[in-house]
Motif scaffolding. Structure first.
Motif, PDB file in Angstrom:
ATOM      1  N   VAL A  98       0.870  -1.283  -0.062  1.00 49.38           N
ATOM      2  CA  VAL A  98      -0.021  -0.058  -0.075  1.00 49.38           C
ATOM      3  C   VAL A  98       0.746   1.125  -0.133  1.00 49.38           C
ATOM      4  O   VAL A  98       0.470   2.448   0.200  1.00 49.38           O
ATOM      5  CB  VAL A  98      -1.001   0.061   1.047  1.00 49.38           C
ATOM      6  N   LYS A  99       2.138   1.022  -0.261  1.00 47.54           N
ATOM      7  CA  LYS A  99       3.174   2.433   0.121  1.00 47.54           C
ATOM      8  C   LYS A  99       2.995   3.361  -0.948  1.00 47.54           C
ATOM      9  O   LYS A  99       3.197   4.473  -0.599  1.00 47.54           O
ATOM     10  CB  LYS A  99       4.680   1.828  -0.032  1.00 47.54           C
ATOM     11  N   GLU A 100       2.368   3.071  -2.225  1.00 46.29           N
ATOM     12  CA  GLU A 100       2.173   4.192  -2.975  1.00 46.29           C
ATOM     13  C   GLU A 100       0.527   4.694  -2.797  1.00 46.29           C
ATOM     14  O   GLU A 100       0.382   5.684  -3.726  1.00 46.29           O
ATOM     15  CB  GLU A 100       2.022   3.535  -4.702  1.00 46.29           C
ATOM     16  N   SER A 101       0.064   4.560  -2.021  1.00 44.87           N
ATOM     17  CA  SER A 101      -1.451   5.075  -1.968  1.00 44.87           C
ATOM     18  C   SER A 101      -1.608   5.719  -0.569  1.00 44.87           C
ATOM     19  O   SER A 101      -1.186   5.304   0.314  1.00 44.87           O
ATOM     20  CB  SER A 101      -2.451   3.808  -1.757  1.00 44.87           C
ATOM     21  N   LEU A 102      -2.021   7.008  -0.787  1.00 43.04           N
ATOM     22  CA  LEU A 102      -2.286   7.657   0.581  1.00 43.04           C
ATOM     23  C   LEU A 102      -3.708   7.692   1.029  1.00 43.04           C
ATOM     24  O   LEU A 102      -4.165   8.096   2.098  1.00 43.04           O
ATOM     25  CB  LEU A 102      -2.294   9.263   0.269  1.00 43.04           C
ATOM     26  N   PHE A 162      -7.057   4.579  -4.209  1.00 42.03           N
ATOM     27  CA  PHE A 162      -6.910   5.416  -5.225  1.00 42.03           C
ATOM     28  C   PHE A 162      -5.532   5.478  -6.034  1.00 42.03           C
ATOM     29  O   PHE A 162      -5.588   5.684  -7.252  1.00 42.03           O
ATOM     30  CB  PHE A 162      -7.018   6.898  -4.586  1.00 42.03           C
ATOM     31  N   ALA A 163      -4.575   4.872  -5.343  1.00 44.81           N
ATOM     32  CA  ALA A 163      -3.447   4.615  -6.266  1.00 44.81           C
ATOM     33  C   ALA A 163      -3.026   3.106  -6.260  1.00 44.81           C
ATOM     34  O   ALA A 163      -3.627   2.466  -5.692  1.00 44.81           O
ATOM     35  CB  ALA A 163      -2.122   5.405  -5.156  1.00 44.81           C
ATOM     36  N   PRO A 164      -1.957   2.806  -7.019  1.00 44.67           N
ATOM     37  CA  PRO A 164      -1.970   1.319  -7.288  1.00 44.67           C
ATOM     38  C   PRO A 164      -1.816   0.585  -6.097  1.00 44.67           C
ATOM     39  O   PRO A 164      -0.906   0.974  -5.115  1.00 44.67           O
ATOM     40  CB  PRO A 164      -0.555   1.273  -8.013  1.00 44.67           C
ATOM     41  N   LEU A 165      -2.528  -0.376  -5.718  1.00 44.21           N
ATOM     42  CA  LEU A 165      -2.313  -1.374  -4.760  1.00 44.21           C
ATOM     43  C   LEU A 165      -1.965  -2.798  -5.339  1.00 44.21           C
ATOM     44  O   LEU A 165      -2.702  -3.170  -6.114  1.00 44.21           O
ATOM     45  CB  LEU A 165      -3.577  -1.231  -4.135  1.00 44.21           C
ATOM     46  N   ARG A 166      -0.785  -3.537  -4.553  1.00 45.71           N
ATOM     47  CA  ARG A 166      -0.793  -4.742  -5.211  1.00 45.71           C
ATOM     48  C   ARG A 166      -0.635  -6.031  -3.971  1.00 45.71           C
ATOM     49  O   ARG A 166       0.053  -5.722  -3.099  1.00 45.71           O
ATOM     50  CB  ARG A 166       0.757  -4.718  -5.652  1.00 45.71           C
TER      51      ARG A 166
END
Length: 451
Positions: A351-355, A440-444
């Motif tokens: 989740v590091k790329e998503s706020l 909202f942002a990429p989640l992997r």
């Protein structure tokens, strides 16, 4: 015929224009079918008009009357005007009343006929408005149904196109994945054959060196044999002079014979022994196994999934996907492709790329249409959203681990980098549960070897 009314050509039983009339011995005419039914009911062969007993079981056809009646019916059919439709087909009288029992317009003569005994009548002008209102309501319902069906037709056509698009894209991905596997196998085949040829070359060179040495030895021994054979033919004095040198050569030539070295042959088991298993083991190191795969048929139209179905991201544009029953239409959710109804399961989510993210598990029966998703059957944690969306996580995280123990009824969330527990739900599961994701942002979803 114009001077006569339809009543003059009406059957005394059914009060309708004669159909296949027969004439009785008393000269009265009746429809053949009406007469047979009358006789069966009365159990006697008497005339329905004068009650005189008929002398014949099968009265003859009244052909003249039949022809006249057929001409009358044909004439009325050919007229086909609205004026004619407003006249009684039996009595040529104007239709002014409506029979509530038979649900049909009648004339004043019909009202007084035997057919309508004890029936209730209303003026046509009174019943038309209510029937028109009823028909208008039915018409609106049909129009709404037609509009809905046309809309559904459009949805079905879109679904057909989407199915084809899905199949084509999936086939392309399948071919890509198998091409990678084929390439891996081709590379393994080439590497294995290369190793075999290198061993072949190495051992051939070793044996060629051995062969060169034995060829030299054969030459030396052959020369000694020839020299000794010449000595045996020489005189005694010459023989004795050369004898010491010849014996010295014999001793040199009598050195131990070269032996075939150990391990000179190709190590065949190295290449063929459990070959498929060895390749499979190597393949395991090159492929990844992700514990949760996303189901694109459940994804909200604003979500985009990666080709390998392991990551999800947000889009500003709706995807051209059908509104199938499995798909979320309000909340930007996507479910895992596999549901769980027993055992323990674990997966890590990057989740590091998503706020702003939200993840957990939900029941298979939870609502996917509308905004009732959060009413029940949801166990989750979230970051950057309102508190009612799930247990709030304040700190920024790199990865979140979800541990599901279905049998014990627990769902635990932790920071998988620091192994710090975030929250645990305790419940009793009675329905299959699916992993769900929102971001909202990429989640992997991470593969096992990355956890």
């Amino acid at each position: 015929m114009d001077s006569l009314s339809a009543e003059d050509f009406s059957c005394p039983v059914c009060i309708e224009i004669f159909k296949d009339p027969v004439v009785l011995s008393c000269s009265h005419s009746v429809c053949k079918e009406c007469l047979q039914q009358f006789w069966r009911t009365k159990d006697t062969q008497e005339c329905p008009v004068c009650r005189r007993r008929s002398s014949r079981d099968d009265p003859p056809c009244n052909r003249v009357l039949k022809n006249v009646c057929e001409s009358l019916l044909k004439e009325r059919k050919e007229k086909g005007s609205s004026e004619f439709e407003e006249l009684c087909s039996l009595h040529s009288e104007k239709l002014k009343l409506f029979c509530l029992e038979d649900k049909q317009p009648v004339c004043l003569v019909c009202r007084d006929s035997q057919k309508h005994v004890n029936h209730t009548f209303r003026p046509i002008s009174e019943v038309v408005p209510s029937y028109k209102e009823e028909l208008n309501t039915a018409l609106k319902s049909l129009q709404e149904k037609l509009t809905h069906n046309e809309k559904m037709k459009g949805e079905f056509e879109k679904t057909v196109q989407h199915i084809k698009s899905q199949a084509d894209h999936t086939e392309h991905q399948i071919k890509q994945q198998f091409e990678k596997l084929h390439q891996f196998l081709r590379d393994e085949e080439e590497a294995t054959i290369t190793a075999l040829r290198e061993e072949e070359e190495q051992k051939k060179q070793m044996m060629e060196e051995k062969l060169e040495k034995i060829n030299s030895l054969i030459s030396a021994v052959s020369y000694s044999i020839k020299d000794m054979e010449e000595m045996m033919k020489a005189s005694d004095v010459c023989f004795l002079k050369k004898f010491p040198v010849s014996m010295e050569r014999v001793q040199i030539s009598s050195q131990p014979d070269p032996q075939t070295p150990s391990g000179a042959l190709i190590d065949v088991p190295r290449y063929l022994g459990n070959l498929p298993f060895k390749v499979w083991k190597k393949m395991q190191n090159t492929v990844q196994n992700t514990p949760v795969i996303l189901d694109p048929n459940t994804a909200h139209p604003l979500l985009i999934l990666s080709d390998d179905l392991t990551s999800v991201s947000w889009s500003d544009n709706k995807q051209p996907v059908p509104d199938n029953p499995e798909r979320f239409d309000i909340y930007r959710f996507v479910l895992g492709s596999e549901g769980f109804n027993s055992g323990t399961h674990c997966w890590d989510v990057e989740v590091k790329e998503s706020l702003c993210w939200h993840l957990g598990v939900t029941t298979a029966s939870n609502q996917r249409k509308g905004d009732d998703c959060f009413d029940t059957g949801l166990w989750s944690v979230q970051h950057g959203l309102a508190d009612y969306f799930g247990f709030p996580v304040k700190q920024n995280l790199q990865r979140v681990r979800v541990d599901l123990d279905y049998d014990r009824g627990t769902v635990s969330f932790s920071d998988s980098v620091t192994n710090t527990r975030l929250h645990t739900y305790t419940t009793t599961f009675t329905d299959t549960v699916f992993p769900f994701f929102y971001s909202f942002a990429p989640l992997r979803i991470l593969p096992f070897d990355s956890q």
